[in-house]
Design a protein around this motif. Structure first.
Motif, PDB file in Angstrom:
ATOM      1  N   ILE A 169      -7.779   6.282 -10.964  1.00  0.00           N
ATOM      2  CA  ILE A 169      -6.403   5.903 -10.641  1.00  0.00           C
ATOM      3  C   ILE A 169      -6.128   6.157  -9.163  1.00  0.00           C
ATOM      4  CG2 ILE A 169      -3.967   6.333 -11.124  1.00  0.00           C
ATOM      5  CD1 ILE A 169      -4.881   7.436 -13.886  1.00  0.00           C
ATOM      6  N   VAL A 170      -5.496   5.178  -8.526  1.00  0.00           N
ATOM      7  CA  VAL A 170      -4.973   5.361  -7.176  1.00  0.00           C
ATOM      8  C   VAL A 170      -3.474   5.110  -7.215  1.00  0.00           C
ATOM      9  CG1 VAL A 170      -5.020   4.632  -4.764  1.00  0.00           C
ATOM     10  CG2 VAL A 170      -7.131   4.621  -6.097  1.00  0.00           C
ATOM     11  N   VAL A 171      -2.708   6.096  -6.768  1.00  0.00           N
ATOM     12  CA  VAL A 171      -1.257   5.979  -6.655  1.00  0.00           C
ATOM     13  C   VAL A 171      -0.924   5.707  -5.189  1.00  0.00           C
ATOM     14  CG1 VAL A 171       0.930   7.231  -6.805  1.00  0.00           C
ATOM     15  CG2 VAL A 171      -0.789   7.492  -8.616  1.00  0.00           C
ATOM     16  N   LEU A 172      -0.246   4.599  -4.936  1.00  0.00           N
ATOM     17  CA  LEU A 172       0.110   4.223  -3.567  1.00  0.00           C
ATOM     18  C   LEU A 172       1.615   4.378  -3.365  1.00  0.00           C
ATOM     19  CD1 LEU A 172      -2.058   0.978  -3.192  1.00  0.00           C
ATOM     20  CD2 LEU A 172      -2.608   3.297  -2.410  1.00  0.00           C
ATOM     21  N   ARG A 173       1.970   5.234  -2.436  1.00  0.00           N
ATOM     22  CA  ARG A 173       3.388   5.444  -2.117  1.00  0.00           C
ATOM     23  C   ARG A 173       3.768   4.586  -0.908  1.00  0.00           C
ATOM     24  NH1 ARG A 173       3.111  12.039  -2.807  1.00  0.00           N
ATOM     25  NH2 ARG A 173       3.186  12.061  -5.095  1.00  0.00           N
ATOM     26  N   TYR A 174       4.521   3.519  -1.194  1.00  0.00           N
ATOM     27  CA  TYR A 174       4.925   2.588  -0.133  1.00  0.00           C
ATOM     28  C   TYR A 174       6.066   3.179   0.686  1.00  0.00           C
ATOM     29  CZ  TYR A 174       3.171  -0.900  -3.578  1.00  0.00           C
ATOM     30  OH  TYR A 174       2.456  -1.615  -4.501  1.00  0.00           O
ATOM     31  N   PHE A 175       6.058   2.829   1.975  1.00  0.00           N
ATOM     32  CA  PHE A 175       7.226   3.119   2.792  1.00  0.00           C
ATOM     33  C   PHE A 175       8.131   1.862   2.799  1.00  0.00           C
ATOM     34  CE2 PHE A 175       5.240   7.009   3.078  1.00  0.00           C
ATOM     35  CZ  PHE A 175       6.117   7.921   3.631  1.00  0.00           C
ATOM     36  N   ASN A 176       8.323   1.152   3.875  1.00  0.00           N
ATOM     37  CA  ASN A 176       9.292   0.050   3.878  1.00  0.00           C
ATOM     38  C   ASN A 176       8.602  -1.287   4.118  1.00  0.00           C
ATOM     39  OD1 ASN A 176      10.725   2.647   4.845  1.00  0.00           O
ATOM     40  ND2 ASN A 176      12.424   1.325   4.272  1.00  0.00           N
ATOM     41  N   PRO A 177       8.198  -2.003   3.052  1.00  0.00           N
ATOM     42  CA  PRO A 177       7.520  -3.288   3.243  1.00  0.00           C
ATOM     43  C   PRO A 177       8.476  -4.352   3.792  1.00  0.00           C
ATOM     44  CG  PRO A 177       7.152  -2.397   1.032  1.00  0.00           C
ATOM     45  CD  PRO A 177       8.261  -1.612   1.638  1.00  0.00           C
ATOM     46  N   VAL A 178       8.015  -5.081   4.791  1.00  0.00           N
ATOM     47  CA  VAL A 178       8.814  -6.151   5.395  1.00  0.00           C
ATOM     48  C   VAL A 178       7.877  -7.288   5.795  1.00  0.00           C
ATOM     49  CG1 VAL A 178      10.622  -4.591   6.259  1.00  0.00           C
ATOM     50  CG2 VAL A 178       8.652  -5.110   7.701  1.00  0.00           C
ATOM     51  N   GLY A 179       8.453  -8.356   6.342  1.00  0.00           N
ATOM     52  CA  GLY A 179       7.656  -9.464   6.834  1.00  0.00           C
ATOM     53  C   GLY A 179       7.369 -10.474   5.745  1.00  0.00           C
ATOM     54  N   ALA A 180       6.438 -11.358   6.023  1.00  0.00           N
ATOM     55  CA  ALA A 180       6.088 -12.438   5.104  1.00  0.00           C
ATOM     56  C   ALA A 180       4.707 -12.957   5.468  1.00  0.00           C
ATOM     57  CB  ALA A 180       7.123 -13.559   5.195  1.00  0.00           C
ATOM     58  N   HIS A 181       4.156 -13.811   4.606  1.00  0.00           N
ATOM     59  CA  HIS A 181       2.872 -14.422   4.919  1.00  0.00           C
ATOM     60  C   HIS A 181       3.017 -15.294   6.157  1.00  0.00           C
ATOM     61  CE1 HIS A 181      -0.709 -16.978   4.466  1.00  0.00           C
ATOM     62  NE2 HIS A 181      -1.213 -15.930   3.836  1.00  0.00           N
ATOM     63  N   PRO A 182       2.039 -15.277   7.069  1.00  0.00           N
ATOM     64  CA  PRO A 182       2.159 -16.047   8.322  1.00  0.00           C
ATOM     65  C   PRO A 182       2.364 -17.547   8.111  1.00  0.00           C
ATOM     66  CG  PRO A 182       0.367 -14.467   8.489  1.00  0.00           C
ATOM     67  CD  PRO A 182       0.824 -14.442   7.057  1.00  0.00           C
TER      68      PRO A 182
END
Length: 334
Positions: A169-182
Protein backbone atom coordinates in the motif's frame (compact mmCIF):
# COMPACT_ATOMS: atom_id res chain seq x y z
CA UNK A 1 -4.84 -4.02 -15.71
CA UNK A 2 -5.08 -1.09 -13.28
CA UNK A 3 -8.43 -0.32 -11.66
CA UNK A 4 -8.90 3.41 -11.07
CA UNK A 5 -11.83 4.26 -8.82
CA UNK A 6 -13.05 7.79 -9.51
CA UNK A 7 -11.06 7.73 -12.73
CA UNK A 8 -13.33 10.19 -14.56
CA UNK A 9 -12.65 12.98 -12.07
CA UNK A 10 -10.19 15.85 -12.30
CA UNK A 11 -7.19 13.98 -10.92
CA UNK A 12 -8.32 10.57 -12.13
CA UNK A 13 -8.61 11.61 -15.77
CA UNK A 14 -5.03 12.89 -15.78
CA UNK A 15 -3.79 9.70 -14.13
CA UNK A 16 -5.64 7.61 -16.74
CA UNK A 17 -3.90 9.47 -19.57
CA UNK A 18 -0.48 8.73 -18.12
CA UNK A 19 -1.36 5.10 -17.35
CA UNK A 20 -2.50 4.52 -20.94
CA UNK A 21 0.55 6.29 -22.34
CA UNK A 22 2.77 4.08 -20.18
CA UNK A 23 1.20 0.97 -21.72
CA UNK A 24 -1.18 -0.03 -18.92
CA UNK A 25 -4.67 -1.34 -19.54
CA UNK A 26 -7.09 0.77 -17.50
CA UNK A 27 -10.46 0.00 -15.95
CA UNK A 28 -12.37 2.97 -14.50
CA UNK A 29 -15.09 2.65 -11.87
CA UNK A 30 -17.01 5.90 -11.41
CA UNK A 31 -20.56 6.87 -10.45
CA UNK A 32 -20.23 10.28 -12.16
CA UNK A 33 -21.52 12.11 -9.09
CA UNK A 34 -18.86 14.79 -9.58
CA UNK A 35 -17.54 13.97 -13.05
CA UNK A 36 -18.74 13.38 -16.60
CA UNK A 37 -18.29 10.52 -19.10
CA UNK A 38 -17.02 13.08 -21.63
CA UNK A 39 -13.81 13.35 -19.62
CA UNK A 40 -13.00 9.70 -20.37
CA UNK A 41 -13.77 10.11 -24.05
CA UNK A 42 -11.22 12.92 -24.13
CA UNK A 43 -8.70 10.83 -22.21
CA UNK A 44 -9.00 8.25 -24.98
CA UNK A 45 -8.47 10.97 -27.60
CA UNK A 46 -5.29 12.18 -25.89
CA UNK A 47 -3.84 8.71 -25.31
CA UNK A 48 -5.11 7.10 -28.50
CA UNK A 49 -6.22 4.06 -26.47
CA UNK A 50 -9.48 2.74 -25.05
CA UNK A 51 -10.58 2.69 -21.42
CA UNK A 52 -12.70 -0.05 -19.88
CA UNK A 53 -15.54 1.55 -17.90
CA UNK A 54 -17.93 0.39 -15.21
CA UNK A 55 -20.46 2.88 -13.87
CA UNK A 56 -21.19 2.37 -10.21
CA UNK A 57 -20.58 3.32 -6.59
CA UNK A 58 -17.76 2.00 -4.40
CA UNK A 59 -20.30 1.35 -1.65
CA UNK A 60 -21.89 -1.28 -3.90
CA UNK A 61 -20.15 -4.62 -3.28
CA UNK A 62 -21.71 -6.16 -6.38
CA UNK A 63 -20.17 -3.58 -8.72
CA UNK A 64 -16.81 -3.94 -6.94
CA UNK A 65 -16.89 -7.69 -7.52
CA UNK A 66 -17.68 -7.08 -11.19
CA UNK A 67 -14.74 -4.68 -11.45
CA UNK A 68 -12.30 -7.02 -9.72
CA UNK A 69 -13.39 -10.02 -11.76
CA UNK A 70 -11.26 -8.41 -14.48
CA UNK A 71 -7.51 -9.24 -14.46
CA UNK A 72 -6.71 -6.34 -12.11
CA UNK A 73 -3.22 -6.36 -10.56
CA UNK A 74 -3.41 -3.03 -8.68
CA UNK A 75 -5.94 -0.40 -7.66
CA UNK A 76 -5.59 3.39 -7.57
CA UNK A 77 -8.35 4.50 -5.21
CA UNK A 78 -9.46 8.07 -5.89
CA UNK A 79 -13.24 7.81 -5.54
CA UNK A 80 -14.52 10.01 -2.72
CA UNK A 81 -16.04 13.28 -1.65
CA UNK A 82 -13.54 16.08 -1.21
CA UNK A 83 -14.94 19.52 -0.24
CA UNK A 84 -13.98 20.62 3.27
CA UNK A 85 -16.88 23.06 3.62
CA UNK A 86 -19.47 20.63 2.31
CA UNK A 87 -18.20 17.95 4.67
CA UNK A 88 -19.15 20.12 7.66
CA UNK A 89 -22.75 20.20 6.43
CA UNK A 90 -22.87 16.58 5.23
CA UNK A 91 -20.57 14.60 7.54
CA UNK A 92 -22.50 11.33 7.24
CA UNK A 93 -22.15 11.41 3.44
CA UNK A 94 -18.40 11.91 3.78
CA UNK A 95 -17.91 9.06 6.23
CA UNK A 96 -20.17 6.83 4.14
CA UNK A 97 -18.29 7.38 0.87
CA UNK A 98 -14.75 7.95 2.10
CA UNK A 99 -14.61 5.43 4.95
CA UNK A 100 -17.26 2.80 4.23
CA UNK A 101 -16.47 2.94 0.51
CA UNK A 102 -12.80 2.31 1.21
CA UNK A 103 -13.66 -0.61 3.51
CA UNK A 104 -15.88 -2.12 0.83
CA UNK A 105 -13.08 -1.80 -1.71
CA UNK A 106 -10.54 -3.48 0.58
CA UNK A 107 -12.91 -6.35 1.30
CA UNK A 108 -13.57 -6.84 -2.42
CA UNK A 109 -9.84 -6.76 -3.15
CA UNK A 110 -9.30 -9.46 -0.53
CA UNK A 111 -12.02 -11.61 -2.08
CA UNK A 112 -10.32 -11.36 -5.45
CA UNK A 113 -6.75 -11.59 -4.08
CA UNK A 114 -5.67 -8.17 -5.33
CA UNK A 115 -3.26 -6.75 -2.76
CA UNK A 116 -1.66 -3.68 -4.37
CA UNK A 117 -3.25 -0.32 -3.58
CA UNK A 118 -2.39 3.35 -4.12
CA UNK A 119 -4.65 5.44 -1.89
CA UNK A 120 -5.58 9.08 -2.49
CA UNK A 121 -5.28 10.93 0.81
CA UNK A 122 -4.91 14.62 1.55
CA UNK A 123 -2.75 17.12 3.38
CA UNK A 124 -5.90 18.05 5.32
CA UNK A 125 -5.03 15.18 7.68
CA UNK A 126 -2.33 17.44 9.14
CA UNK A 127 -4.79 20.14 10.19
CA UNK A 128 -3.02 23.32 11.31
CA UNK A 129 0.69 22.43 11.38
CA UNK A 130 2.98 23.77 14.06
CA UNK A 131 5.88 24.05 11.63
CA UNK A 132 6.54 24.04 7.88
CA UNK A 133 7.59 22.39 5.67
CA UNK A 134 5.26 19.54 6.58
CA UNK A 135 6.83 16.10 6.84
CA UNK A 136 5.01 12.77 6.82
CA UNK A 137 5.68 12.30 10.54
CA UNK A 138 4.07 15.64 11.42
CA UNK A 139 1.33 15.02 14.02
CA UNK A 140 -2.11 14.55 12.45
CA UNK A 141 -4.92 16.87 13.57
CA UNK A 142 -7.64 16.84 10.89
CA UNK A 143 -10.12 19.65 11.48
CA UNK A 144 -13.09 18.76 9.25
CA UNK A 145 -15.19 15.67 8.54
CA UNK A 146 -13.41 15.46 5.18
CA UNK A 147 -9.97 15.46 6.80
CA UNK A 148 -11.10 13.02 9.47
CA UNK A 149 -12.58 10.69 6.85
CA UNK A 150 -9.21 10.55 5.09
CA UNK A 151 -7.44 10.04 8.43
CA UNK A 152 -9.81 7.17 9.31
CA UNK A 153 -9.21 5.51 5.94
CA UNK A 154 -5.46 5.85 6.49
CA UNK A 155 -5.78 4.19 9.91
CA UNK A 156 -7.70 1.29 8.38
CA UNK A 157 -4.98 0.80 5.77
CA UNK A 158 -2.25 1.02 8.40
CA UNK A 159 -3.90 -1.66 10.54
CA UNK A 160 -4.51 -3.80 7.46
CA UNK A 161 -0.85 -3.65 6.44
CA UNK A 162 0.20 -4.81 9.91
CA UNK A 163 -2.23 -7.72 9.98
CA UNK A 164 -1.85 -9.15 6.48
CA UNK A 165 1.69 -9.48 5.16
CA UNK A 166 0.97 -9.63 1.44
CA UNK A 167 -0.65 -6.17 1.19
CA UNK A 168 1.40 -3.50 -0.59
CA UNK A 169 0.00 0.00 0.00
CA UNK A 170 1.11 3.53 -0.81
CA UNK A 171 -0.78 6.42 0.78
CA UNK A 172 -0.32 9.69 -1.10
CA UNK A 173 -1.09 12.92 0.73
CA UNK A 174 -1.88 15.58 -1.88
CA UNK A 175 -1.30 19.25 -1.32
CA UNK A 176 -3.10 21.62 -3.76
CA UNK A 177 -3.58 20.14 -7.26
CA UNK A 178 -4.09 22.75 -9.99
CA UNK A 179 -3.62 23.19 -13.72
CA UNK A 180 -4.81 21.02 -16.59
CA UNK A 181 -3.54 18.80 -19.37
CA UNK A 182 -1.45 20.88 -21.83
CA UNK A 183 -3.82 19.87 -24.67
CA UNK A 184 -6.66 21.78 -23.02
CA UNK A 185 -8.91 18.75 -23.46
CA UNK A 186 -9.22 17.80 -19.79
CA UNK A 187 -9.10 19.92 -16.66
CA UNK A 188 -10.95 20.84 -13.50
CA UNK A 189 -14.71 21.15 -13.96
CA UNK A 190 -16.16 22.00 -10.53
CA UNK A 191 -19.89 21.80 -9.90
CA UNK A 192 -21.35 25.09 -8.68
CA UNK A 193 -19.11 27.67 -7.03
CA UNK A 194 -15.48 26.47 -6.98
CA UNK A 195 -14.11 25.61 -3.54
CA UNK A 196 -10.48 26.19 -4.49
CA UNK A 197 -8.48 29.24 -5.50
CA UNK A 198 -7.32 28.53 -9.05
CA UNK A 199 -10.60 27.30 -10.55
CA UNK A 200 -12.24 30.37 -9.00
CA UNK A 201 -9.64 32.69 -10.54
CA UNK A 202 -10.11 30.95 -13.89
CA UNK A 203 -13.84 31.69 -13.78
CA UNK A 204 -13.10 35.32 -12.97
CA UNK A 205 -10.74 35.41 -15.96
CA UNK A 206 -13.44 33.97 -18.24
CA UNK A 207 -16.07 36.43 -17.01
CA UNK A 208 -18.15 33.79 -15.25
CA UNK A 209 -17.46 35.38 -11.84
CA UNK A 210 -17.19 39.15 -11.25
CA UNK A 211 -14.22 39.16 -8.88
CA UNK A 212 -12.03 37.14 -6.56
CA UNK A 213 -12.51 37.36 -2.82
CA UNK A 214 -9.16 37.29 -1.03
CA UNK A 215 -9.68 36.32 2.58
CA UNK A 216 -7.11 38.21 4.59
CA UNK A 217 -4.12 40.33 3.57
CA UNK A 218 -2.64 40.71 7.05
CA UNK A 219 -0.94 37.34 7.46
CA UNK A 220 2.77 37.25 8.41
CA UNK A 221 3.77 36.57 4.79
CA UNK A 222 5.65 38.79 2.31
CA UNK A 223 2.46 40.23 0.74
CA UNK A 224 0.07 39.50 3.60
CA UNK A 225 -1.91 36.80 1.79
CA UNK A 226 -1.91 33.11 2.64
CA UNK A 227 0.71 30.81 1.13
CA UNK A 228 -0.04 27.28 -0.11
CA UNK A 229 1.81 24.50 -1.94
CA UNK A 230 0.29 24.24 -5.43
CA UNK A 231 1.18 21.20 -7.51
CA UNK A 232 0.47 20.72 -11.20
CA UNK A 233 -2.05 17.91 -11.74
CA UNK A 234 0.30 16.41 -14.33
CA UNK A 235 3.05 16.14 -11.71
CA UNK A 236 0.53 14.66 -9.28
CA UNK A 237 -0.48 12.05 -11.86
CA UNK A 238 3.17 11.15 -12.43
CA UNK A 239 3.49 10.59 -8.69
CA UNK A 240 0.85 7.85 -8.92
CA UNK A 241 2.72 6.03 -11.65
CA UNK A 242 5.86 6.26 -9.53
CA UNK A 243 3.88 4.84 -6.58
CA UNK A 244 2.72 1.89 -8.71
CA UNK A 245 6.36 1.09 -9.45
CA UNK A 246 7.27 1.42 -5.77
CA UNK A 247 4.58 -1.10 -4.82
CA UNK A 248 6.61 -3.84 -6.51
CA UNK A 249 9.59 -3.27 -4.25
CA UNK A 250 8.04 -2.54 -0.85
CA UNK A 251 6.63 -4.81 1.83
CA UNK A 252 5.44 -2.04 4.14
CA UNK A 253 2.84 0.71 3.95
CA UNK A 254 4.40 3.86 2.51
CA UNK A 255 3.00 7.31 3.32
CA UNK A 256 4.25 10.05 1.04
CA UNK A 257 3.57 13.76 0.52
CA UNK A 258 3.03 14.97 -3.03
CA UNK A 259 3.83 18.67 -3.19
CA UNK A 260 6.45 20.98 -4.65
CA UNK A 261 8.21 21.84 -1.41
CA UNK A 262 7.55 25.56 -1.60
CA UNK A 263 4.51 27.81 -1.46
CA UNK A 264 2.93 30.66 -3.38
CA UNK A 265 0.71 33.37 -1.96
CA UNK A 266 -2.77 34.17 -3.21
CA UNK A 267 -1.44 37.36 -4.80
CA UNK A 268 1.36 35.46 -6.54
CA UNK A 269 -1.17 33.04 -8.01
CA UNK A 270 -3.39 35.93 -9.09
CA UNK A 271 -0.48 37.75 -10.74
CA UNK A 272 0.64 34.61 -12.56
CA UNK A 273 -2.90 34.01 -13.80
CA UNK A 274 -3.11 37.59 -15.07
CA UNK A 275 0.05 36.91 -17.05
CA UNK A 276 -1.51 33.72 -18.44
CA UNK A 277 -4.78 35.30 -19.54
CA UNK A 278 -3.30 38.66 -20.55
CA UNK A 279 -5.58 40.89 -18.49
CA UNK A 280 -5.98 42.35 -15.02
CA UNK A 281 -8.46 40.56 -12.81
CA UNK A 282 -10.73 42.16 -10.22
CA UNK A 283 -10.42 41.17 -6.58
CA UNK A 284 -11.63 42.30 -3.19
CA UNK A 285 -9.98 41.92 0.20
CA UNK A 286 -12.20 40.41 2.88
CA UNK A 287 -11.62 39.35 6.48
CA UNK A 288 -9.74 36.16 7.25
CA UNK A 289 -11.76 32.97 7.30
CA UNK A 290 -11.80 30.99 10.56
CA UNK A 291 -9.36 28.12 10.44
CA UNK A 292 -7.19 29.42 7.60
CA UNK A 293 -3.46 29.36 8.32
CA UNK A 294 -0.77 31.73 7.09
CA UNK A 295 1.43 29.23 5.26
CA UNK A 296 1.33 25.58 4.36
CA UNK A 297 3.70 23.59 2.19
CA UNK A 298 5.13 20.10 1.90
CA UNK A 299 8.47 18.52 2.53
CA UNK A 300 8.49 16.22 -0.55
CA UNK A 301 11.90 14.68 0.13
CA UNK A 302 10.40 11.25 0.84
CA UNK A 303 8.76 11.24 -2.59
CA UNK A 304 12.15 11.91 -4.16
CA UNK A 305 13.94 9.34 -2.02
CA UNK A 306 11.40 6.50 -2.24
CA UNK A 307 9.57 7.13 -5.51
CA UNK A 308 12.29 8.90 -7.46
CA UNK A 309 9.68 11.61 -8.09
CA UNK A 310 9.99 15.39 -8.09
CA UNK A 311 7.45 18.01 -9.12
CA UNK A 312 8.71 19.65 -12.31
CA UNK A 313 6.16 22.28 -13.38
CA UNK A 314 6.25 25.83 -12.04
CA UNK A 315 3.43 28.19 -11.09
CA UNK A 316 3.31 29.89 -14.48
CA UNK A 317 2.88 26.52 -16.22
CA UNK A 318 0.05 25.72 -13.82
CA UNK A 319 -1.71 28.98 -14.65
CA UNK A 320 -1.05 28.77 -18.39
CA UNK A 321 -2.51 25.26 -18.58
CA UNK A 322 -5.45 26.16 -16.37
CA UNK A 323 -6.30 29.15 -18.57
CA UNK A 324 -5.99 27.12 -21.77
CA UNK A 325 -8.50 24.62 -20.38
CA UNK A 326 -10.86 27.38 -19.20
CA UNK A 327 -10.65 29.32 -22.47
CA UNK A 328 -11.32 26.25 -24.63
CA UNK A 329 -14.01 24.87 -22.30
CA UNK A 330 -15.88 27.80 -20.72
CA UNK A 331 -18.70 25.45 -19.68
CA UNK A 332 -16.46 22.56 -18.67
CA UNK A 333 -17.31 19.19 -20.20
CA UNK A 334 -20.88 20.25 -21.06
Amino acid sequence: MILVTGGAGYIGSHICVQLLQAGHEVLVLDNFSNSKPEALRRVECIAGKKIHLLEGDIRDSTILDRALSHPVRAVIHLAGLKAVGESVNKPVDYYSVNVTGTLNLIQAMQRHQVYQLVFSSSATVYGTPETVPIKEDTPLHPESPYGRSKWMAEQILHDLSLSVANWKIVVLRYFNPVGAHPSGLIGEDPSGVPNNLMPYISQVASGKRPLLQIYGNDYPTPDGTGIRDYIHVEDLAAGHLAALTALKHSNELLTINLGTGHGHSVMEVLNAYESACGSKLSYQISARRPGDVAFYWADPSQATKILGWTARKDLQSMCNDSWRWQKLNPNGFC
